[in-house]
Design an enzyme around this catalytic site. Sequence first.
Site, PDB file in Angstrom:
ATOM      1  N   ILE A  21       0.810  -1.217   0.000  1.00  0.00           N
ATOM      2  CA  ILE A  21       0.000   0.000   0.000  1.00  0.00           C
ATOM      3  C   ILE A  21       0.843   1.267   0.000  1.00  0.00           C
ATOM      4  O   ILE A  21       0.311   2.376  -0.045  1.00  0.00           O
ATOM      5  CB  ILE A  21      -0.968   0.031   1.213  1.00  0.00           C
ATOM      6  CG1 ILE A  21      -0.191  -0.087   2.533  1.00  0.00           C
ATOM      7  CG2 ILE A  21      -2.006  -1.064   1.085  1.00  0.00           C
ATOM      8  CD1 ILE A  21      -1.067   0.006   3.776  1.00  0.00           C
ATOM      9  N   GLY A  22       2.147   1.138   0.050  1.00  0.00           N
ATOM     10  CA  GLY A  22       2.992   2.326   0.012  1.00  0.00           C
ATOM     11  C   GLY A  22       4.445   1.957  -0.142  1.00  0.00           C
ATOM     12  O   GLY A  22       4.867   0.852   0.212  1.00  0.00           O
ATOM     13  N   GLY A  24       8.458   4.023  -0.076  1.00  0.00           N
ATOM     14  CA  GLY A  24       9.228   5.249   0.091  1.00  0.00           C
ATOM     15  C   GLY A  24      10.686   4.921   0.310  1.00  0.00           C
ATOM     16  O   GLY A  24      11.115   3.765   0.202  1.00  0.00           O
ATOM     17  N   GLY A  25      11.449   5.964   0.637  1.00  0.00           N
ATOM     18  CA  GLY A  25      12.868   5.773   0.849  1.00  0.00           C
ATOM     19  C   GLY A  25      13.170   4.880   2.042  1.00  0.00           C
ATOM     20  O   GLY A  25      14.256   4.300   2.142  1.00  0.00           O
ATOM     21  N   MET A  26      12.217   4.771   2.979  1.00  0.00           N
ATOM     22  CA  MET A  26      12.444   3.961   4.174  1.00  0.00           C
ATOM     23  C   MET A  26      12.086   2.505   3.968  1.00  0.00           C
ATOM     24  O   MET A  26      12.408   1.674   4.799  1.00  0.00           O
ATOM     25  CB  MET A  26      11.605   4.525   5.332  1.00  0.00           C
ATOM     26  CG  MET A  26      11.726   6.022   5.504  1.00  0.00           C
ATOM     27  SD  MET A  26      13.266   6.495   6.229  1.00  0.00           S
ATOM     28  CE  MET A  26      12.779   6.527   7.933  1.00  0.00           C
ATOM     29  N   VAL A  29       5.453  -0.457   2.693  1.00  0.00           N
ATOM     30  CA  VAL A  29       4.391  -0.651   3.675  1.00  0.00           C
ATOM     31  C   VAL A  29       3.349  -1.593   3.075  1.00  0.00           C
ATOM     32  O   VAL A  29       2.901  -1.405   1.936  1.00  0.00           O
ATOM     33  CB  VAL A  29       3.735   0.683   4.076  1.00  0.00           C
ATOM     34  CG1 VAL A  29       2.624   0.444   5.106  1.00  0.00           C
ATOM     35  CG2 VAL A  29       4.782   1.638   4.655  1.00  0.00           C
ATOM     36  N   LYS A  44       5.565  -2.485   7.990  1.00  0.00           N
ATOM     37  CA  LYS A  44       6.584  -1.744   7.271  1.00  0.00           C
ATOM     38  C   LYS A  44       7.832  -2.612   7.147  1.00  0.00           C
ATOM     39  O   LYS A  44       8.441  -3.006   8.145  1.00  0.00           O
ATOM     40  CB  LYS A  44       6.912  -0.444   7.990  1.00  0.00           C
ATOM     41  CG  LYS A  44       7.866   0.433   7.221  1.00  0.00           C
ATOM     42  CD  LYS A  44       7.918   1.815   7.835  1.00  0.00           C
ATOM     43  CE  LYS A  44       8.635   2.784   6.925  1.00  0.00           C
ATOM     44  NZ  LYS A  44       8.593   4.144   7.449  1.00  0.00           N
ATOM     45  N   ASP A 142      11.522  13.332  10.534  1.00  0.00           N
ATOM     46  CA  ASP A 142      11.064  13.348   9.144  1.00  0.00           C
ATOM     47  C   ASP A 142       9.594  13.745   9.080  1.00  0.00           C
ATOM     48  O   ASP A 142       8.784  13.107   8.401  1.00  0.00           O
ATOM     49  CB  ASP A 142      11.281  11.986   8.489  1.00  0.00           C
ATOM     50  CG  ASP A 142      11.198  12.060   6.955  1.00  0.00           C
ATOM     51  OD1 ASP A 142      11.375  13.167   6.412  1.00  0.00           O
ATOM     52  OD2 ASP A 142      10.959  11.023   6.319  1.00  0.00           O
TER      53      ASP A 142
END
Length: 557
Positions: A21-22, A24-26, A29, A44, A142
């Site tokens: 569902i997501g 990013g740089g981290m 998710v 995550k 962040d």
Amino acid sequence: MGTEGENVRVIAGRYRLDARIGRGGMGVVWRATDQLLGRQVAVKELAFDTSLSDEEARLQRERTLREARAVAQLSHPNIIVVHDVVVDDERPYIVMELIGGGSLADRISADGPVDAREAARIGIDLLGALGRAHGAGVLHRDLKPANVLLEADSDRVVLTDFGIAQVAGATTLTESGSFVGSPEYTAPERMSGVRTGPESDLWSLGALLCTVLSGESPFRRDSLGGILHAVVVDDIRPPAQAEPILPVVRGLLERDPDRRLDAAEAARLLREFLDTGRTPRVPTGAGYTPTQRDVPRAQALHADAPPRQEPEATPTAATAAQAARHSRRGVLIAAALVAAMAGAGVSAAALLMHKGVDGGGPGPTSSRPRTSVSTGPSRPASSSAGRPSSTPTPAPTVTVTRSSVTAGAHKAPSGYGLAQDANGFSLAVPEGFTRVPQGERIFYMSPGQIFRIGIRTADPAVGGPLAVMRHADTKGPSTNPGYRDGRVTETTHGDHPAALWEFTWNGFSTAEGPRHTYDLCWEEGGRMYDVWVSAPVGKVREAKEYFDVAVDTFAVS
């Protein structure tokens, strides 16, 4: 939107990853199912740098898990609930509550900016979340719209992603000069690597409030080098939409972390706005007094003393130490910029050519202050706000009392004295300022003339204050070197017609440097009054307070 059926697997023998569902740089998710408890959760999957050695990867994993467990101990309605921290195949996963709704960034993208009341509500909730985290020794690092979730059914504001994939205490700039994090929302002290503390999260909140109100961060530029320059060096211009809560935005976007608005005061001011619908005022009395370190404890002002330039104060051990800290900070900021520009392929020297990097950096240059009795300067075109003429006239007697003395309904706040002027007016000025009459104008100046409060009285002019200020704006380039960003606004002062003029200029000498001026002109009792404050661009926050107090307490005898 999630991707069903992609890489469906179970981790730690319990959590089934159902859909991504997501990303990013981290990391990634997932919407997942806790098969033990039979509930939906968010998982995550944290990404790691594959270039790390085995030992470096192990240390990073341990630090990440330690921080994740610290976040899991937090309990606050506006902080994401962390259910579990697990390791599967040597990769850490954070198991969190699943929020039904998108991020604040999604909302802005789909529906546009929010109004000031909604921004204040969001700000209060985030301040509560940050206060809880900071009290437990956890920094977010962040904070940005993408890391704020809005629950669909309740509109609950939920702060997520507490920098979990970053090493605790790490600087924002890596050794290679590449950027880690979200530069548009990163505080100047983190850019430089000087420090990272709760104040850095509050700066990020200030940038976030600007974004939700206008749709864009005030530090957005076309390149990483441009963003870094905007955060560390450029004049800070909050969007016009921030005007209803401008004292909060300006206070949070104070470059000096020691002078930044704290969480409790920011929340109080936002609640005041929600309760009253009026722009909150930063108090000048007991409590939060951001200007007091720059206002010397006064000698009384005696106008019968001859006008003179105040001597420079003898440096004390404290001021010398402060100057040393500022010097180190300036060097580190410059070094950070150079490193970042090198990593981004941008010339730091070219960007810094027209701006010096000093201890605090140029402070926030105001966007338009609220157009009310308390904001608004203006002066006739024949005057040059902030610049005393070369031939002073004899000074009439002026008595300045302590803040307990009142003039009618007006009272001088703590740290100010009430000046009763023989020219037929009174106003509160900071203690320690010296009265310097210059012909038809009266100045009250801080030591070294860093801050200059000016007052001028005259006969009414054709067209009233608005025409006078517009004419002054037109003549600005000829009266104020480097005149720019001039704005004239029609307003009122009490029940009297008034005009507010605000502008930035280069000062009257290289040593003086760029300055910002607030100027309010109005008609009252058959006379035209003009009150202005001029200050270095790095000190406009103090100048705005001095200006508000001068205008609010001004009274005609």
